[in-house]
Design an enzyme around this catalytic site. Structure first.
Site, mmCIF file in Angstrom:
data_model
loop_
_atom_site.group_PDB
_atom_site.id
_atom_site.type_symbol
_atom_site.label_atom_id
_atom_site.label_comp_id
_atom_site.label_asym_id
_atom_site.label_seq_id
_atom_site.Cartn_x
_atom_site.Cartn_y
_atom_site.Cartn_z
ATOM 1 C CG LEU A 64 -38.309 -33.888 -134.448
ATOM 2 C CD1 LEU A 64 -39.062 -35.057 -135.053
ATOM 3 C CD2 LEU A 64 -37.218 -34.367 -133.489
ATOM 4 N N PRO A 65 -35.238 -31.142 -136.221
ATOM 5 C CG PRO A 65 -33.053 -31.608 -135.540
ATOM 6 C CD PRO A 65 -34.465 -32.098 -135.403
ATOM 7 C CB THR A 93 -38.919 -25.189 -140.656
ATOM 8 O OG1 THR A 93 -39.493 -24.263 -139.733
ATOM 9 C CG2 THR A 93 -38.916 -24.578 -142.055
ATOM 10 C CE LYS A 168 -40.340 -21.085 -140.786
ATOM 11 N NZ LYS A 168 -40.133 -20.152 -139.717
ATOM 12 C CE LYS A 243 -34.876 -26.730 -141.562
ATOM 13 N NZ LYS A 243 -35.435 -27.111 -140.271
HETATM 14 P P1 NAD Z 1 -32.648 -27.657 -131.982
HETATM 15 O O1 NAD Z 1 -31.555 -28.317 -132.705
HETATM 16 O O2 NAD Z 1 -32.375 -26.760 -130.831
HETATM 17 O O3 NAD Z 1 -33.673 -28.785 -131.429
HETATM 18 C C1 NAD Z 1 -33.989 -29.972 -132.102
HETATM 19 C C2 NAD Z 1 -34.084 -31.078 -131.062
HETATM 20 O O4 NAD Z 1 -34.474 -32.292 -131.708
HETATM 21 C C3 NAD Z 1 -32.744 -31.369 -130.354
HETATM 22 O O5 NAD Z 1 -32.917 -31.265 -128.956
HETATM 23 C C4 NAD Z 1 -32.391 -32.782 -130.808
HETATM 24 O O6 NAD Z 1 -31.711 -33.528 -129.809
HETATM 25 C C5 NAD Z 1 -33.765 -33.355 -131.089
HETATM 26 N N1 NAD Z 1 -33.757 -34.509 -131.967
HETATM 27 C C6 NAD Z 1 -33.047 -34.680 -133.120
HETATM 28 N N2 NAD Z 1 -33.327 -35.885 -133.646
HETATM 29 C C7 NAD Z 1 -34.221 -36.489 -132.813
HETATM 30 C C8 NAD Z 1 -34.893 -37.733 -132.823
HETATM 31 N N3 NAD Z 1 -34.700 -38.625 -133.797
HETATM 32 N N4 NAD Z 1 -35.734 -38.016 -131.815
HETATM 33 C C9 NAD Z 1 -35.947 -37.127 -130.804
HETATM 34 N N5 NAD Z 1 -35.340 -35.909 -130.752
HETATM 35 C C10 NAD Z 1 -34.488 -35.606 -131.751
HETATM 36 O O7 NAD Z 1 -33.519 -26.907 -133.088
HETATM 37 P P2 NAD Z 1 -34.609 -25.742 -132.874
HETATM 38 O O8 NAD Z 1 -33.970 -24.420 -132.977
HETATM 39 O O9 NAD Z 1 -35.446 -26.079 -131.681
HETATM 40 O O10 NAD Z 1 -35.476 -25.930 -134.203
HETATM 41 C C11 NAD Z 1 -36.440 -26.968 -134.332
HETATM 42 C C12 NAD Z 1 -37.252 -26.709 -135.593
HETATM 43 O O11 NAD Z 1 -37.872 -25.427 -135.498
HETATM 44 C C13 NAD Z 1 -36.405 -26.693 -136.873
HETATM 45 O O12 NAD Z 1 -37.130 -27.359 -137.884
HETATM 46 C C14 NAD Z 1 -36.244 -25.200 -137.160
HETATM 47 O O13 NAD Z 1 -36.052 -24.928 -138.535
HETATM 48 C C15 NAD Z 1 -37.571 -24.658 -136.654
HETATM 49 N N6 NAD Z 1 -37.540 -23.239 -136.275
HETATM 50 C C16 NAD Z 1 -36.552 -22.756 -135.476
HETATM 51 C C17 NAD Z 1 -36.559 -21.410 -135.125
HETATM 52 C C18 NAD Z 1 -35.478 -20.833 -134.225
HETATM 53 O O14 NAD Z 1 -35.405 -19.617 -134.093
HETATM 54 N N7 NAD Z 1 -34.653 -21.662 -133.602
HETATM 55 C C19 NAD Z 1 -37.586 -20.555 -135.568
HETATM 56 C C20 NAD Z 1 -38.607 -21.084 -136.346
HETATM 57 C C21 NAD Z 1 -38.581 -22.434 -136.688
#
Ligand code: NAD
Length: 289
Positions: A64-65, A93, A168, A243
């Site tokens: 999740l975000p 994260t 992390k 972030k």
């Molecule tokens: P993203 O925004 O693509 O995905 C997050 C998903 O969560 C979305 O599909 C959103 O609709 C869903 N969501 C939000 N609130 C919700 C709820 N209450 N119930 C159900 N679903 C819900 O983000 P991402 O890039 O997939 O990143 C996710 C996590 O991974 C973050 O914490 C980010 O910091 C971490 N991360 C991302 C990367 C990267 O390269 N993108 C790398 C390492 C870590």
């Protein structure tokens, strides 16, 4: 194993697909219809609420975000709704304090929970080559490891609850600061008349070497293929680096740690993102130097 998966975005979508490929029965939920449709295409069973998705689950994985959303999803809809013996794994994260607070709330209700943030971006999530840094008890780690191994190439026990998030953000604070230092050095080398490939050949074998240089060189056409070769698109967005640096600064403040380089990196990424580069790969900060 019946696994509920909450949060099927850029990262979670590929991770859930890898759990399906490993033979798990994945019950998916996301607020986004589009993310849910993709999950269905990848073999997940889809649900219209967190509570429905976690019914009968042996494990719950979330991606999740941010911490606020993780807190509300677990405290309102997972704890007390998933079976009491379900293992809870949050791979988002988030800040260390929220990770510990949610794990404590889970433990008070009898659940084992781990924080398991990842290193590696969308390609690693799709390819099943993430690195997981795990915080939780030894017993919870032992149960979590085979589930995480289906989505990654390395699963490391960092310590007690919150230790995965701590590892992390400390790692990414190094990454943010070394990327800027690497960009500065290439920009200076160019102004001093050095050929950038020659500088790379020297520094990559000398004491200036770092992951930012040899695995993710910010200069197009120099070093291995990286987002620099693709106009700084794809890769790890500056907004996500910002972030993680903000989380590191918050954590440093909460324990009174001095982090001047991390702080400066945060300031520079703040400016870079505000100048319209939020979605640009974080190595694109070289353009502003
Ligand atoms: P993203 O925004 O693509 O995905 C997050 C998903 O969560 C979305 O599909 C959103 O609709 C869903 N969501 C939000 N609130 C919700 C709820 N209450 N119930 C159900 N679903 C819900 O983000 P991402 O890039 O997939 O990143 C996710 C996590 O991974 C973050 O914490 C980010 O910091 C971490 N991360 C991302 C990367 C990267 O390269 N993108 C790398 C390492 C870590």
């Amino acid at each position: 194993m019946k696994i509920a998966f909450i949060g099927l975005g850029n990262m979670g979508g590929g991770m859930a697909a890898n759990l399906v490929k490993a033979g798990h029965d994945v019950h998916a939920f996301d607020l986004s219809e589009e993310a849910l449709a993709r999950a269905a295409d990848n073999g997940c069973a889809t649900y219209t609420s967190v509570r429905d998705a976690v019914q009968g689950a042996e494990a719950v994985v979330s991606m999740l975000p941010n911490g606020k959303i993780v807190d509300s999803v677990y405290c309102a809809d997972v704890i007390g709704h998933a079976p009491a013996n379900a293992l809870l794994l949050d791979c988002s994260t988030i800040d260390v304090d929220t990770a510990r607070r949610v794990a404590d709330a889970a433990a008070a209700a009898g659940y084992a929970m781990v924080d398991a943030p990842v290193s590696g971006g969308i390609a690693a999530a799709n390819g099943g080559t993430l690195t997981f840094m795990v915080g939780g008890t030894g017993a919870a780690f032992a149960k979590a490891e085979p589930i995480l191994a289906a989505m990654g190439k390395a699963v490391i026990h960092a310590g007690a609850s919150g230790a995965g998030q701590a590892a992390k953000i400390c790692n990414n604070m190094i990454l943010g600061a070394t990327m800027i230092a690497t960009c500065e050095a290439f920009a200076l080398a160019e102004k001093l008349g050095l050929d950038l490939q020659t500088f790379y050949d020297i520094s990559s074998k000398a004491s200036g070497q770092s992951w930012s240089m040899t695995s993710y060189c910010p200069v197009p056409g120099v070093g291995p293929a990286s987002p620099a070769d693709n106009g700084y698109q794809g890769g790890f967005a500056a907004a996500l680096m910002l972030k993680d640096l903000k989380l590191a600064m918050e954590a440093a403040q909460s324990v009174g740690a001095k982090v001047p380089m991390g702080h400066r990196a945060e300031e520079l990424y703040e400016v870079f993102a505000a100048e319209g580069n939020s979605a640009t790969d974080f190595s694109g900060i070289i353009k502003s130097l």
